[in-house]
Scaffold this active site. Sequence first.
Site, PDB file in Angstrom:
ATOM      1  N   HIS A  73     -22.254 -16.790 -40.029  1.00  0.00           N
ATOM      2  CA  HIS A  73     -23.236 -17.489 -40.869  1.00  0.00           C
ATOM      3  C   HIS A  73     -24.560 -16.732 -40.954  1.00  0.00           C
ATOM      4  O   HIS A  73     -25.371 -17.022 -41.834  1.00  0.00           O
ATOM      5  CB  HIS A  73     -23.443 -18.935 -40.405  1.00  0.00           C
ATOM      6  CG  HIS A  73     -24.264 -19.123 -39.175  1.00  0.00           C
ATOM      7  ND1 HIS A  73     -23.709 -19.258 -37.917  1.00  0.00           N
ATOM      8  CD2 HIS A  73     -25.605 -19.228 -38.994  1.00  0.00           C
ATOM      9  CE1 HIS A  73     -24.665 -19.453 -37.029  1.00  0.00           C
ATOM     10  NE2 HIS A  73     -25.840 -19.430 -37.651  1.00  0.00           N
ATOM     11  N   ASP A 104     -16.641 -18.080 -36.972  1.00  0.00           N
ATOM     12  CA  ASP A 104     -18.070 -17.769 -37.124  1.00  0.00           C
ATOM     13  C   ASP A 104     -18.446 -16.463 -36.422  1.00  0.00           C
ATOM     14  O   ASP A 104     -19.453 -16.383 -35.721  1.00  0.00           O
ATOM     15  CB  ASP A 104     -18.937 -18.913 -36.606  1.00  0.00           C
ATOM     16  CG  ASP A 104     -20.390 -18.808 -37.084  1.00  0.00           C
ATOM     17  OD1 ASP A 104     -20.626 -18.188 -38.135  1.00  0.00           O
ATOM     18  OD2 ASP A 104     -21.282 -19.323 -36.390  1.00  0.00           O
ATOM     19  N   SER A 186     -29.038 -17.270 -33.618  1.00  0.00           N
ATOM     20  CA  SER A 186     -27.629 -17.086 -33.939  1.00  0.00           C
ATOM     21  C   SER A 186     -27.222 -15.618 -33.858  1.00  0.00           C
ATOM     22  O   SER A 186     -27.880 -14.744 -34.424  1.00  0.00           O
ATOM     23  CB  SER A 186     -27.334 -17.598 -35.348  1.00  0.00           C
ATOM     24  OG  SER A 186     -27.514 -18.989 -35.422  1.00  0.00           O
TER      25      SER A 186
END
Length: 334
Positions: A73, A104, A186
């Site tokens: 993402h 992911d 992230s």
Amino acid sequence: MKLAPLKIAVVAAVAAALVAGSSAAFGALRGGSASARTVKTGVVVVNTRLATGGAAAGTGIVVASDEVLTNNHVIRGASAVRVTDPSSGRTFAATVAGYSVTRDIALLDLRNASGLRTAVIGSSGSVAVGDHLTAVGNAGGTGTLTVKRGAVIALRRSITVSDDEGGTSRLAGLIETSAPLRPGDSGGPLIRAGRVIGIDAAASTGFSFQGGEGYAIPIDTAVAIARQVDAGKKSSTVHVGATAFLGVRLGSSDFAQQPGAVVEGVAPGSPAERVGLASGEVITRFGGHRVTSATSLRNLVLRYSPGNAVKLAWVDQYTGSDSAIVRLASGPPQ
């Protein structure tokens, strides 16, 4: 697209000295002493320019002098990706070698990169509830690495993830941590005893969790996906190489309760525009497969490569059903 073998530094303590090498295949040996490294070693900042306009930021983990692992993402929808090494200030252009939406995870290739120090990769197999952890990331997208402490709260967690187009997916097998992760973290490492045991996944714009915020993908999962990408083995869950592009923005609608993927917008000059797709229409079939939602259409498109010709069928609320052969272009990662 066949990529060069993925490499990672192999670190071992020998007679109280660290010996490092970058020629071992990824996963052949992992771990080793971290006494000569800080938790920020091998951690980089990832910045993207989005194809739809705007920008996004995240973190990455250096696994070779020219390869970086991050969350999918972080690079989703990017028309350009740049990676910066905060320790030296050097910035490199990057291409997306491959990714898994359902896990992911994404693997980046850096252009003209050399001399980057790699992270010490451990194993997530022995992680236990209560283990003390350190999370490193680019919190808030400032470009400065931050460090947070926490512990393992739970293992093998599953969460539902939503995106800004109404699509949802399920991430499973996650490590839940009390380390306070923020947007921008992230793709950063979750570290135990000096070794990376997970990749942080923090909710951000266009990527939200139903549940808590402190999750990480186990490093063993990420390594397996990276090895598959490196081997050029595309599957139903792992995409390798350039991403096929149809050119539609998807959403939801009450139109006739028609199952499928609802078109909210069409990119100018895109394959979708060339075959006459328009806003408000509902895509019902793609490549001979039934389309039930925006998520199912995206998963189907990911099976193809740029240049492939695919039969597309859709329904218009005024004129009824229609179909055409569409030749897919190259677009941003999904």
